[in-house]
Write a protein that holds these residues in place. Structure first.
Motif, PDB file in Angstrom:
ATOM      1  N   GLU A 175       0.829  -1.208   0.000  1.00 39.61           N
ATOM      2  CA  GLU A 175       0.000   0.000   0.000  1.00 39.61           C
ATOM      3  C   GLU A 175       0.866   1.261   0.000  1.00 39.61           C
ATOM      4  N   GLY A 176       1.880   1.294   0.825  1.00 40.80           N
ATOM      5  CA  GLY A 176       2.773   2.447   0.873  1.00 40.80           C
ATOM      6  C   GLY A 176       3.567   2.612  -0.404  1.00 40.80           C
ATOM      7  N   GLU A 177       4.010   1.510  -0.983  1.00 41.14           N
ATOM      8  CA  GLU A 177       4.778   1.562  -2.229  1.00 41.14           C
ATOM      9  C   GLU A 177       3.934   2.113  -3.378  1.00 41.14           C
ATOM     10  N   MET A 178       2.685   1.663  -3.452  1.00 39.73           N
ATOM     11  CA  MET A 178       1.783   2.146  -4.502  1.00 39.73           C
ATOM     12  C   MET A 178       1.447   3.621  -4.273  1.00 39.73           C
ATOM     13  N   SER A 179       1.261   4.010  -3.020  1.00 39.05           N
ATOM     14  CA  SER A 179       0.943   5.405  -2.701  1.00 39.05           C
ATOM     15  C   SER A 179       2.086   6.333  -3.104  1.00 39.05           C
ATOM     16  N   LEU A 180       3.317   5.913  -2.849  1.00 37.14           N
ATOM     17  CA  LEU A 180       4.471   6.723  -3.223  1.00 37.14           C
ATOM     18  C   LEU A 180       4.521   6.934  -4.728  1.00 37.14           C
ATOM     19  N   MET A 181       4.291   5.881  -5.477  1.00 38.89           N
ATOM     20  CA  MET A 181       4.312   5.987  -6.928  1.00 38.89           C
ATOM     21  C   MET A 181       3.269   6.997  -7.399  1.00 38.89           C
ATOM     22  N   LYS A 182       2.063   6.906  -6.858  1.00 41.31           N
ATOM     23  CA  LYS A 182       0.997   7.821  -7.264  1.00 41.31           C
ATOM     24  C   LYS A 182       1.287   9.245  -6.814  1.00 41.31           C
ATOM     25  N   LEU A 183       1.863   9.392  -5.634  1.00 40.96           N
ATOM     26  CA  LEU A 183       2.174  10.711  -5.093  1.00 40.96           C
ATOM     27  C   LEU A 183       3.106  11.499  -6.009  1.00 40.96           C
ATOM     28  N   VAL A 184       4.083  10.816  -6.583  1.00 36.33           N
ATOM     29  CA  VAL A 184       5.042  11.506  -7.455  1.00 36.33           C
ATOM     30  C   VAL A 184       4.597  11.512  -8.918  1.00 36.33           C
ATOM     31  N   GLY A 185       3.427  10.955  -9.194  1.00 34.68           N
ATOM     32  CA  GLY A 185       2.880  10.986 -10.549  1.00 34.68           C
ATOM     33  C   GLY A 185       3.511  10.008 -11.517  1.00 34.68           C
ATOM     34  N   ALA A 186       4.097   8.949 -10.991  1.00 33.23           N
ATOM     35  CA  ALA A 186       4.719   7.934 -11.845  1.00 33.23           C
ATOM     36  C   ALA A 186       3.719   6.822 -12.146  1.00 33.23           C
ATOM     37  N   ALA A 187       3.983   6.084 -13.205  1.00 36.15           N
ATOM     38  CA  ALA A 187       3.143   4.940 -13.567  1.00 36.15           C
ATOM     39  C   ALA A 187       3.974   3.958 -14.378  1.00 36.15           C
ATOM     40  N   PRO A 188       3.703   2.662 -14.210  1.00 36.07           N
ATOM     41  CA  PRO A 188       4.409   1.661 -15.022  1.00 36.07           C
ATOM     42  C   PRO A 188       4.081   1.832 -16.504  1.00 36.07           C
ATOM     43  N   LEU A 189       5.051   1.487 -17.339  1.00 41.09           N
ATOM     44  CA  LEU A 189       4.868   1.514 -18.783  1.00 41.09           C
ATOM     45  C   LEU A 189       4.919   0.085 -19.289  1.00 41.09           C
ATOM     46  N   GLU A 190       3.955  -0.277 -20.115  1.00 42.60           N
ATOM     47  CA  GLU A 190       3.863  -1.653 -20.605  1.00 42.60           C
ATOM     48  C   GLU A 190       4.360  -1.754 -22.034  1.00 42.60           C
ATOM     49  N   ALA A 191       5.118  -2.805 -22.293  1.00 41.38           N
ATOM     50  CA  ALA A 191       5.612  -3.059 -23.650  1.00 41.38           C
ATOM     51  C   ALA A 191       4.439  -3.104 -24.618  1.00 41.38           C
ATOM     52  N   GLY A 192       4.651  -2.539 -25.785  1.00 40.49           N
ATOM     53  CA  GLY A 192       3.615  -2.525 -26.804  1.00 40.49           C
ATOM     54  C   GLY A 192       2.896  -1.188 -26.909  1.00 40.49           C
ATOM     55  N   TYR A 193       3.141  -0.295 -25.968  1.00 45.34           N
ATOM     56  CA  TYR A 193       2.529   1.028 -25.986  1.00 45.34           C
ATOM     57  C   TYR A 193       3.583   2.079 -26.325  1.00 45.34           C
ATOM     58  N   SER A 194       3.139   3.181 -26.906  1.00 44.29           N
ATOM     59  CA  SER A 194       4.076   4.193 -27.395  1.00 44.29           C
ATOM     60  C   SER A 194       4.961   4.764 -26.302  1.00 44.29           C
ATOM     61  N   GLU A 195       4.435   4.912 -25.093  1.00 46.15           N
ATOM     62  CA  GLU A 195       5.241   5.462 -23.999  1.00 46.15           C
ATOM     63  C   GLU A 195       6.434   4.560 -23.688  1.00 46.15           C
ATOM     64  N   PHE A 196       6.231   3.254 -23.769  1.00 58.12           N
ATOM     65  CA  PHE A 196       7.306   2.291 -23.562  1.00 58.12           C
ATOM     66  C   PHE A 196       8.384   2.494 -24.623  1.00 58.12           C
ATOM     67  N   GLY A 197       7.975   2.606 -25.871  1.00 57.68           N
ATOM     68  CA  GLY A 197       8.919   2.803 -26.962  1.00 57.68           C
ATOM     69  C   GLY A 197       9.704   4.095 -26.822  1.00 57.68           C
ATOM     70  N   ALA A 198       9.046   5.145 -26.355  1.00 59.71           N
ATOM     71  CA  ALA A 198       9.727   6.425 -26.174  1.00 59.71           C
ATOM     72  C   ALA A 198      10.810   6.312 -25.109  1.00 59.71           C
ATOM     73  N   VAL A 199      10.515   5.626 -24.016  1.00 59.46           N
ATOM     74  CA  VAL A 199      11.510   5.431 -22.957  1.00 59.46           C
ATOM     75  C   VAL A 199      12.668   4.595 -23.482  1.00 59.46           C
ATOM     76  N   MET A 200      12.358   3.538 -24.215  1.00 57.15           N
ATOM     77  CA  MET A 200      13.405   2.654 -24.713  1.00 57.15           C
ATOM     78  C   MET A 200      14.293   3.344 -25.753  1.00 57.15           C
ATOM     79  N   ALA A 201      13.841   4.442 -26.323  1.00 59.75           N
ATOM     80  CA  ALA A 201      14.647   5.186 -27.298  1.00 59.75           C
ATOM     81  C   ALA A 201      15.601   6.160 -26.618  1.00 59.75           C
ATOM     82  N   GLY A 202      15.473   6.324 -25.303  1.00 58.65           N
ATOM     83  CA  GLY A 202      16.291   7.294 -24.581  1.00 58.65           C
ATOM     84  C   GLY A 202      17.342   6.652 -23.701  1.00 58.65           C
ATOM     85  N   SER A 203      17.595   7.316 -22.581  1.00 58.42           N
ATOM     86  CA  SER A 203      18.616   6.873 -21.627  1.00 58.42           C
ATOM     87  C   SER A 203      18.056   6.944 -20.219  1.00 58.42           C
TER      88      SER A 203
END
Length: 147
Positions: free
Chosen positions: A26-54
């Motif tokens: 619960e605390g781990e998930m709350s921290l992620m949401k608090l800072v506005g982060a979210a997992p990126l799943e393979a097959g979606y454009s956001e994943f590809g954008a991250v994989m193109a960077g550093s």
């Protein structure tokens, strides 16, 4: 493996690891949401954008074969909501190239005899997502002894 012309991850290949610290989720998930982060799943454009960077990231492959990533600084549990996995670890990308991929984890630490397969499950998931992962940049950091 191909299903027609579509690459698919064969996922019933073990090992299965469970979250060792469910009371922290619960605390781990709350921290992620608090800072506005979210997992990126393979097959979606956001994943590809991250994989193109550093950057430095963690990865996880769930029991359905879904590869998810998030920038480092979080626990692997946030990638699956605490669900079981077949592999987790960390990776570093530089200018669109994976330059390090390992199976480092605390929450989902596999047994020693499963660590290599957990790493391979991750390598396979990245490759199936179209990410080039040279064998020379993969590192099996081991697991814990069986009781």
């Amino acid at each position: 493996m191909l299903a027609g012309s579509t690459p698919v991850l064969v996922h019933n290949c073990g090992p299965l690891s469970s979250n060792r610290y469910p009371e922290r989720l619960e605390g781990e998930m709350s921290l992620m949401k608090l800072v506005g982060a979210a997992p990126l799943e393979a097959g979606y454009s956001e994943f590809g954008a991250v994989m193109a960077g550093s950057g430095n990231y963690i990865w996880s492959v769930d029991t359905a074969g879904k590869l998810r990533i998030i920038e480092g600084g979080f626990n692997h549990t946030v990638l699956t909501g605490g669900a079981d996995v077949v592999g987790t670890g960390g990776f570093r990308a530089s200018n669109g190239q994976v330059i390090h991929l390992d199976n480092r984890t605390g929450h989902y630490l596999p047994y020693e005899d499963q660590a290599a397969q957990a790493l391979q499950n991750g390598v396979d998931a990245f490759r199936n997502a179209g990410v080039h992962v040279p064998d020379s940049v993969t590192f099996n950091l081991g697991g814990e002894p069986r009781p």
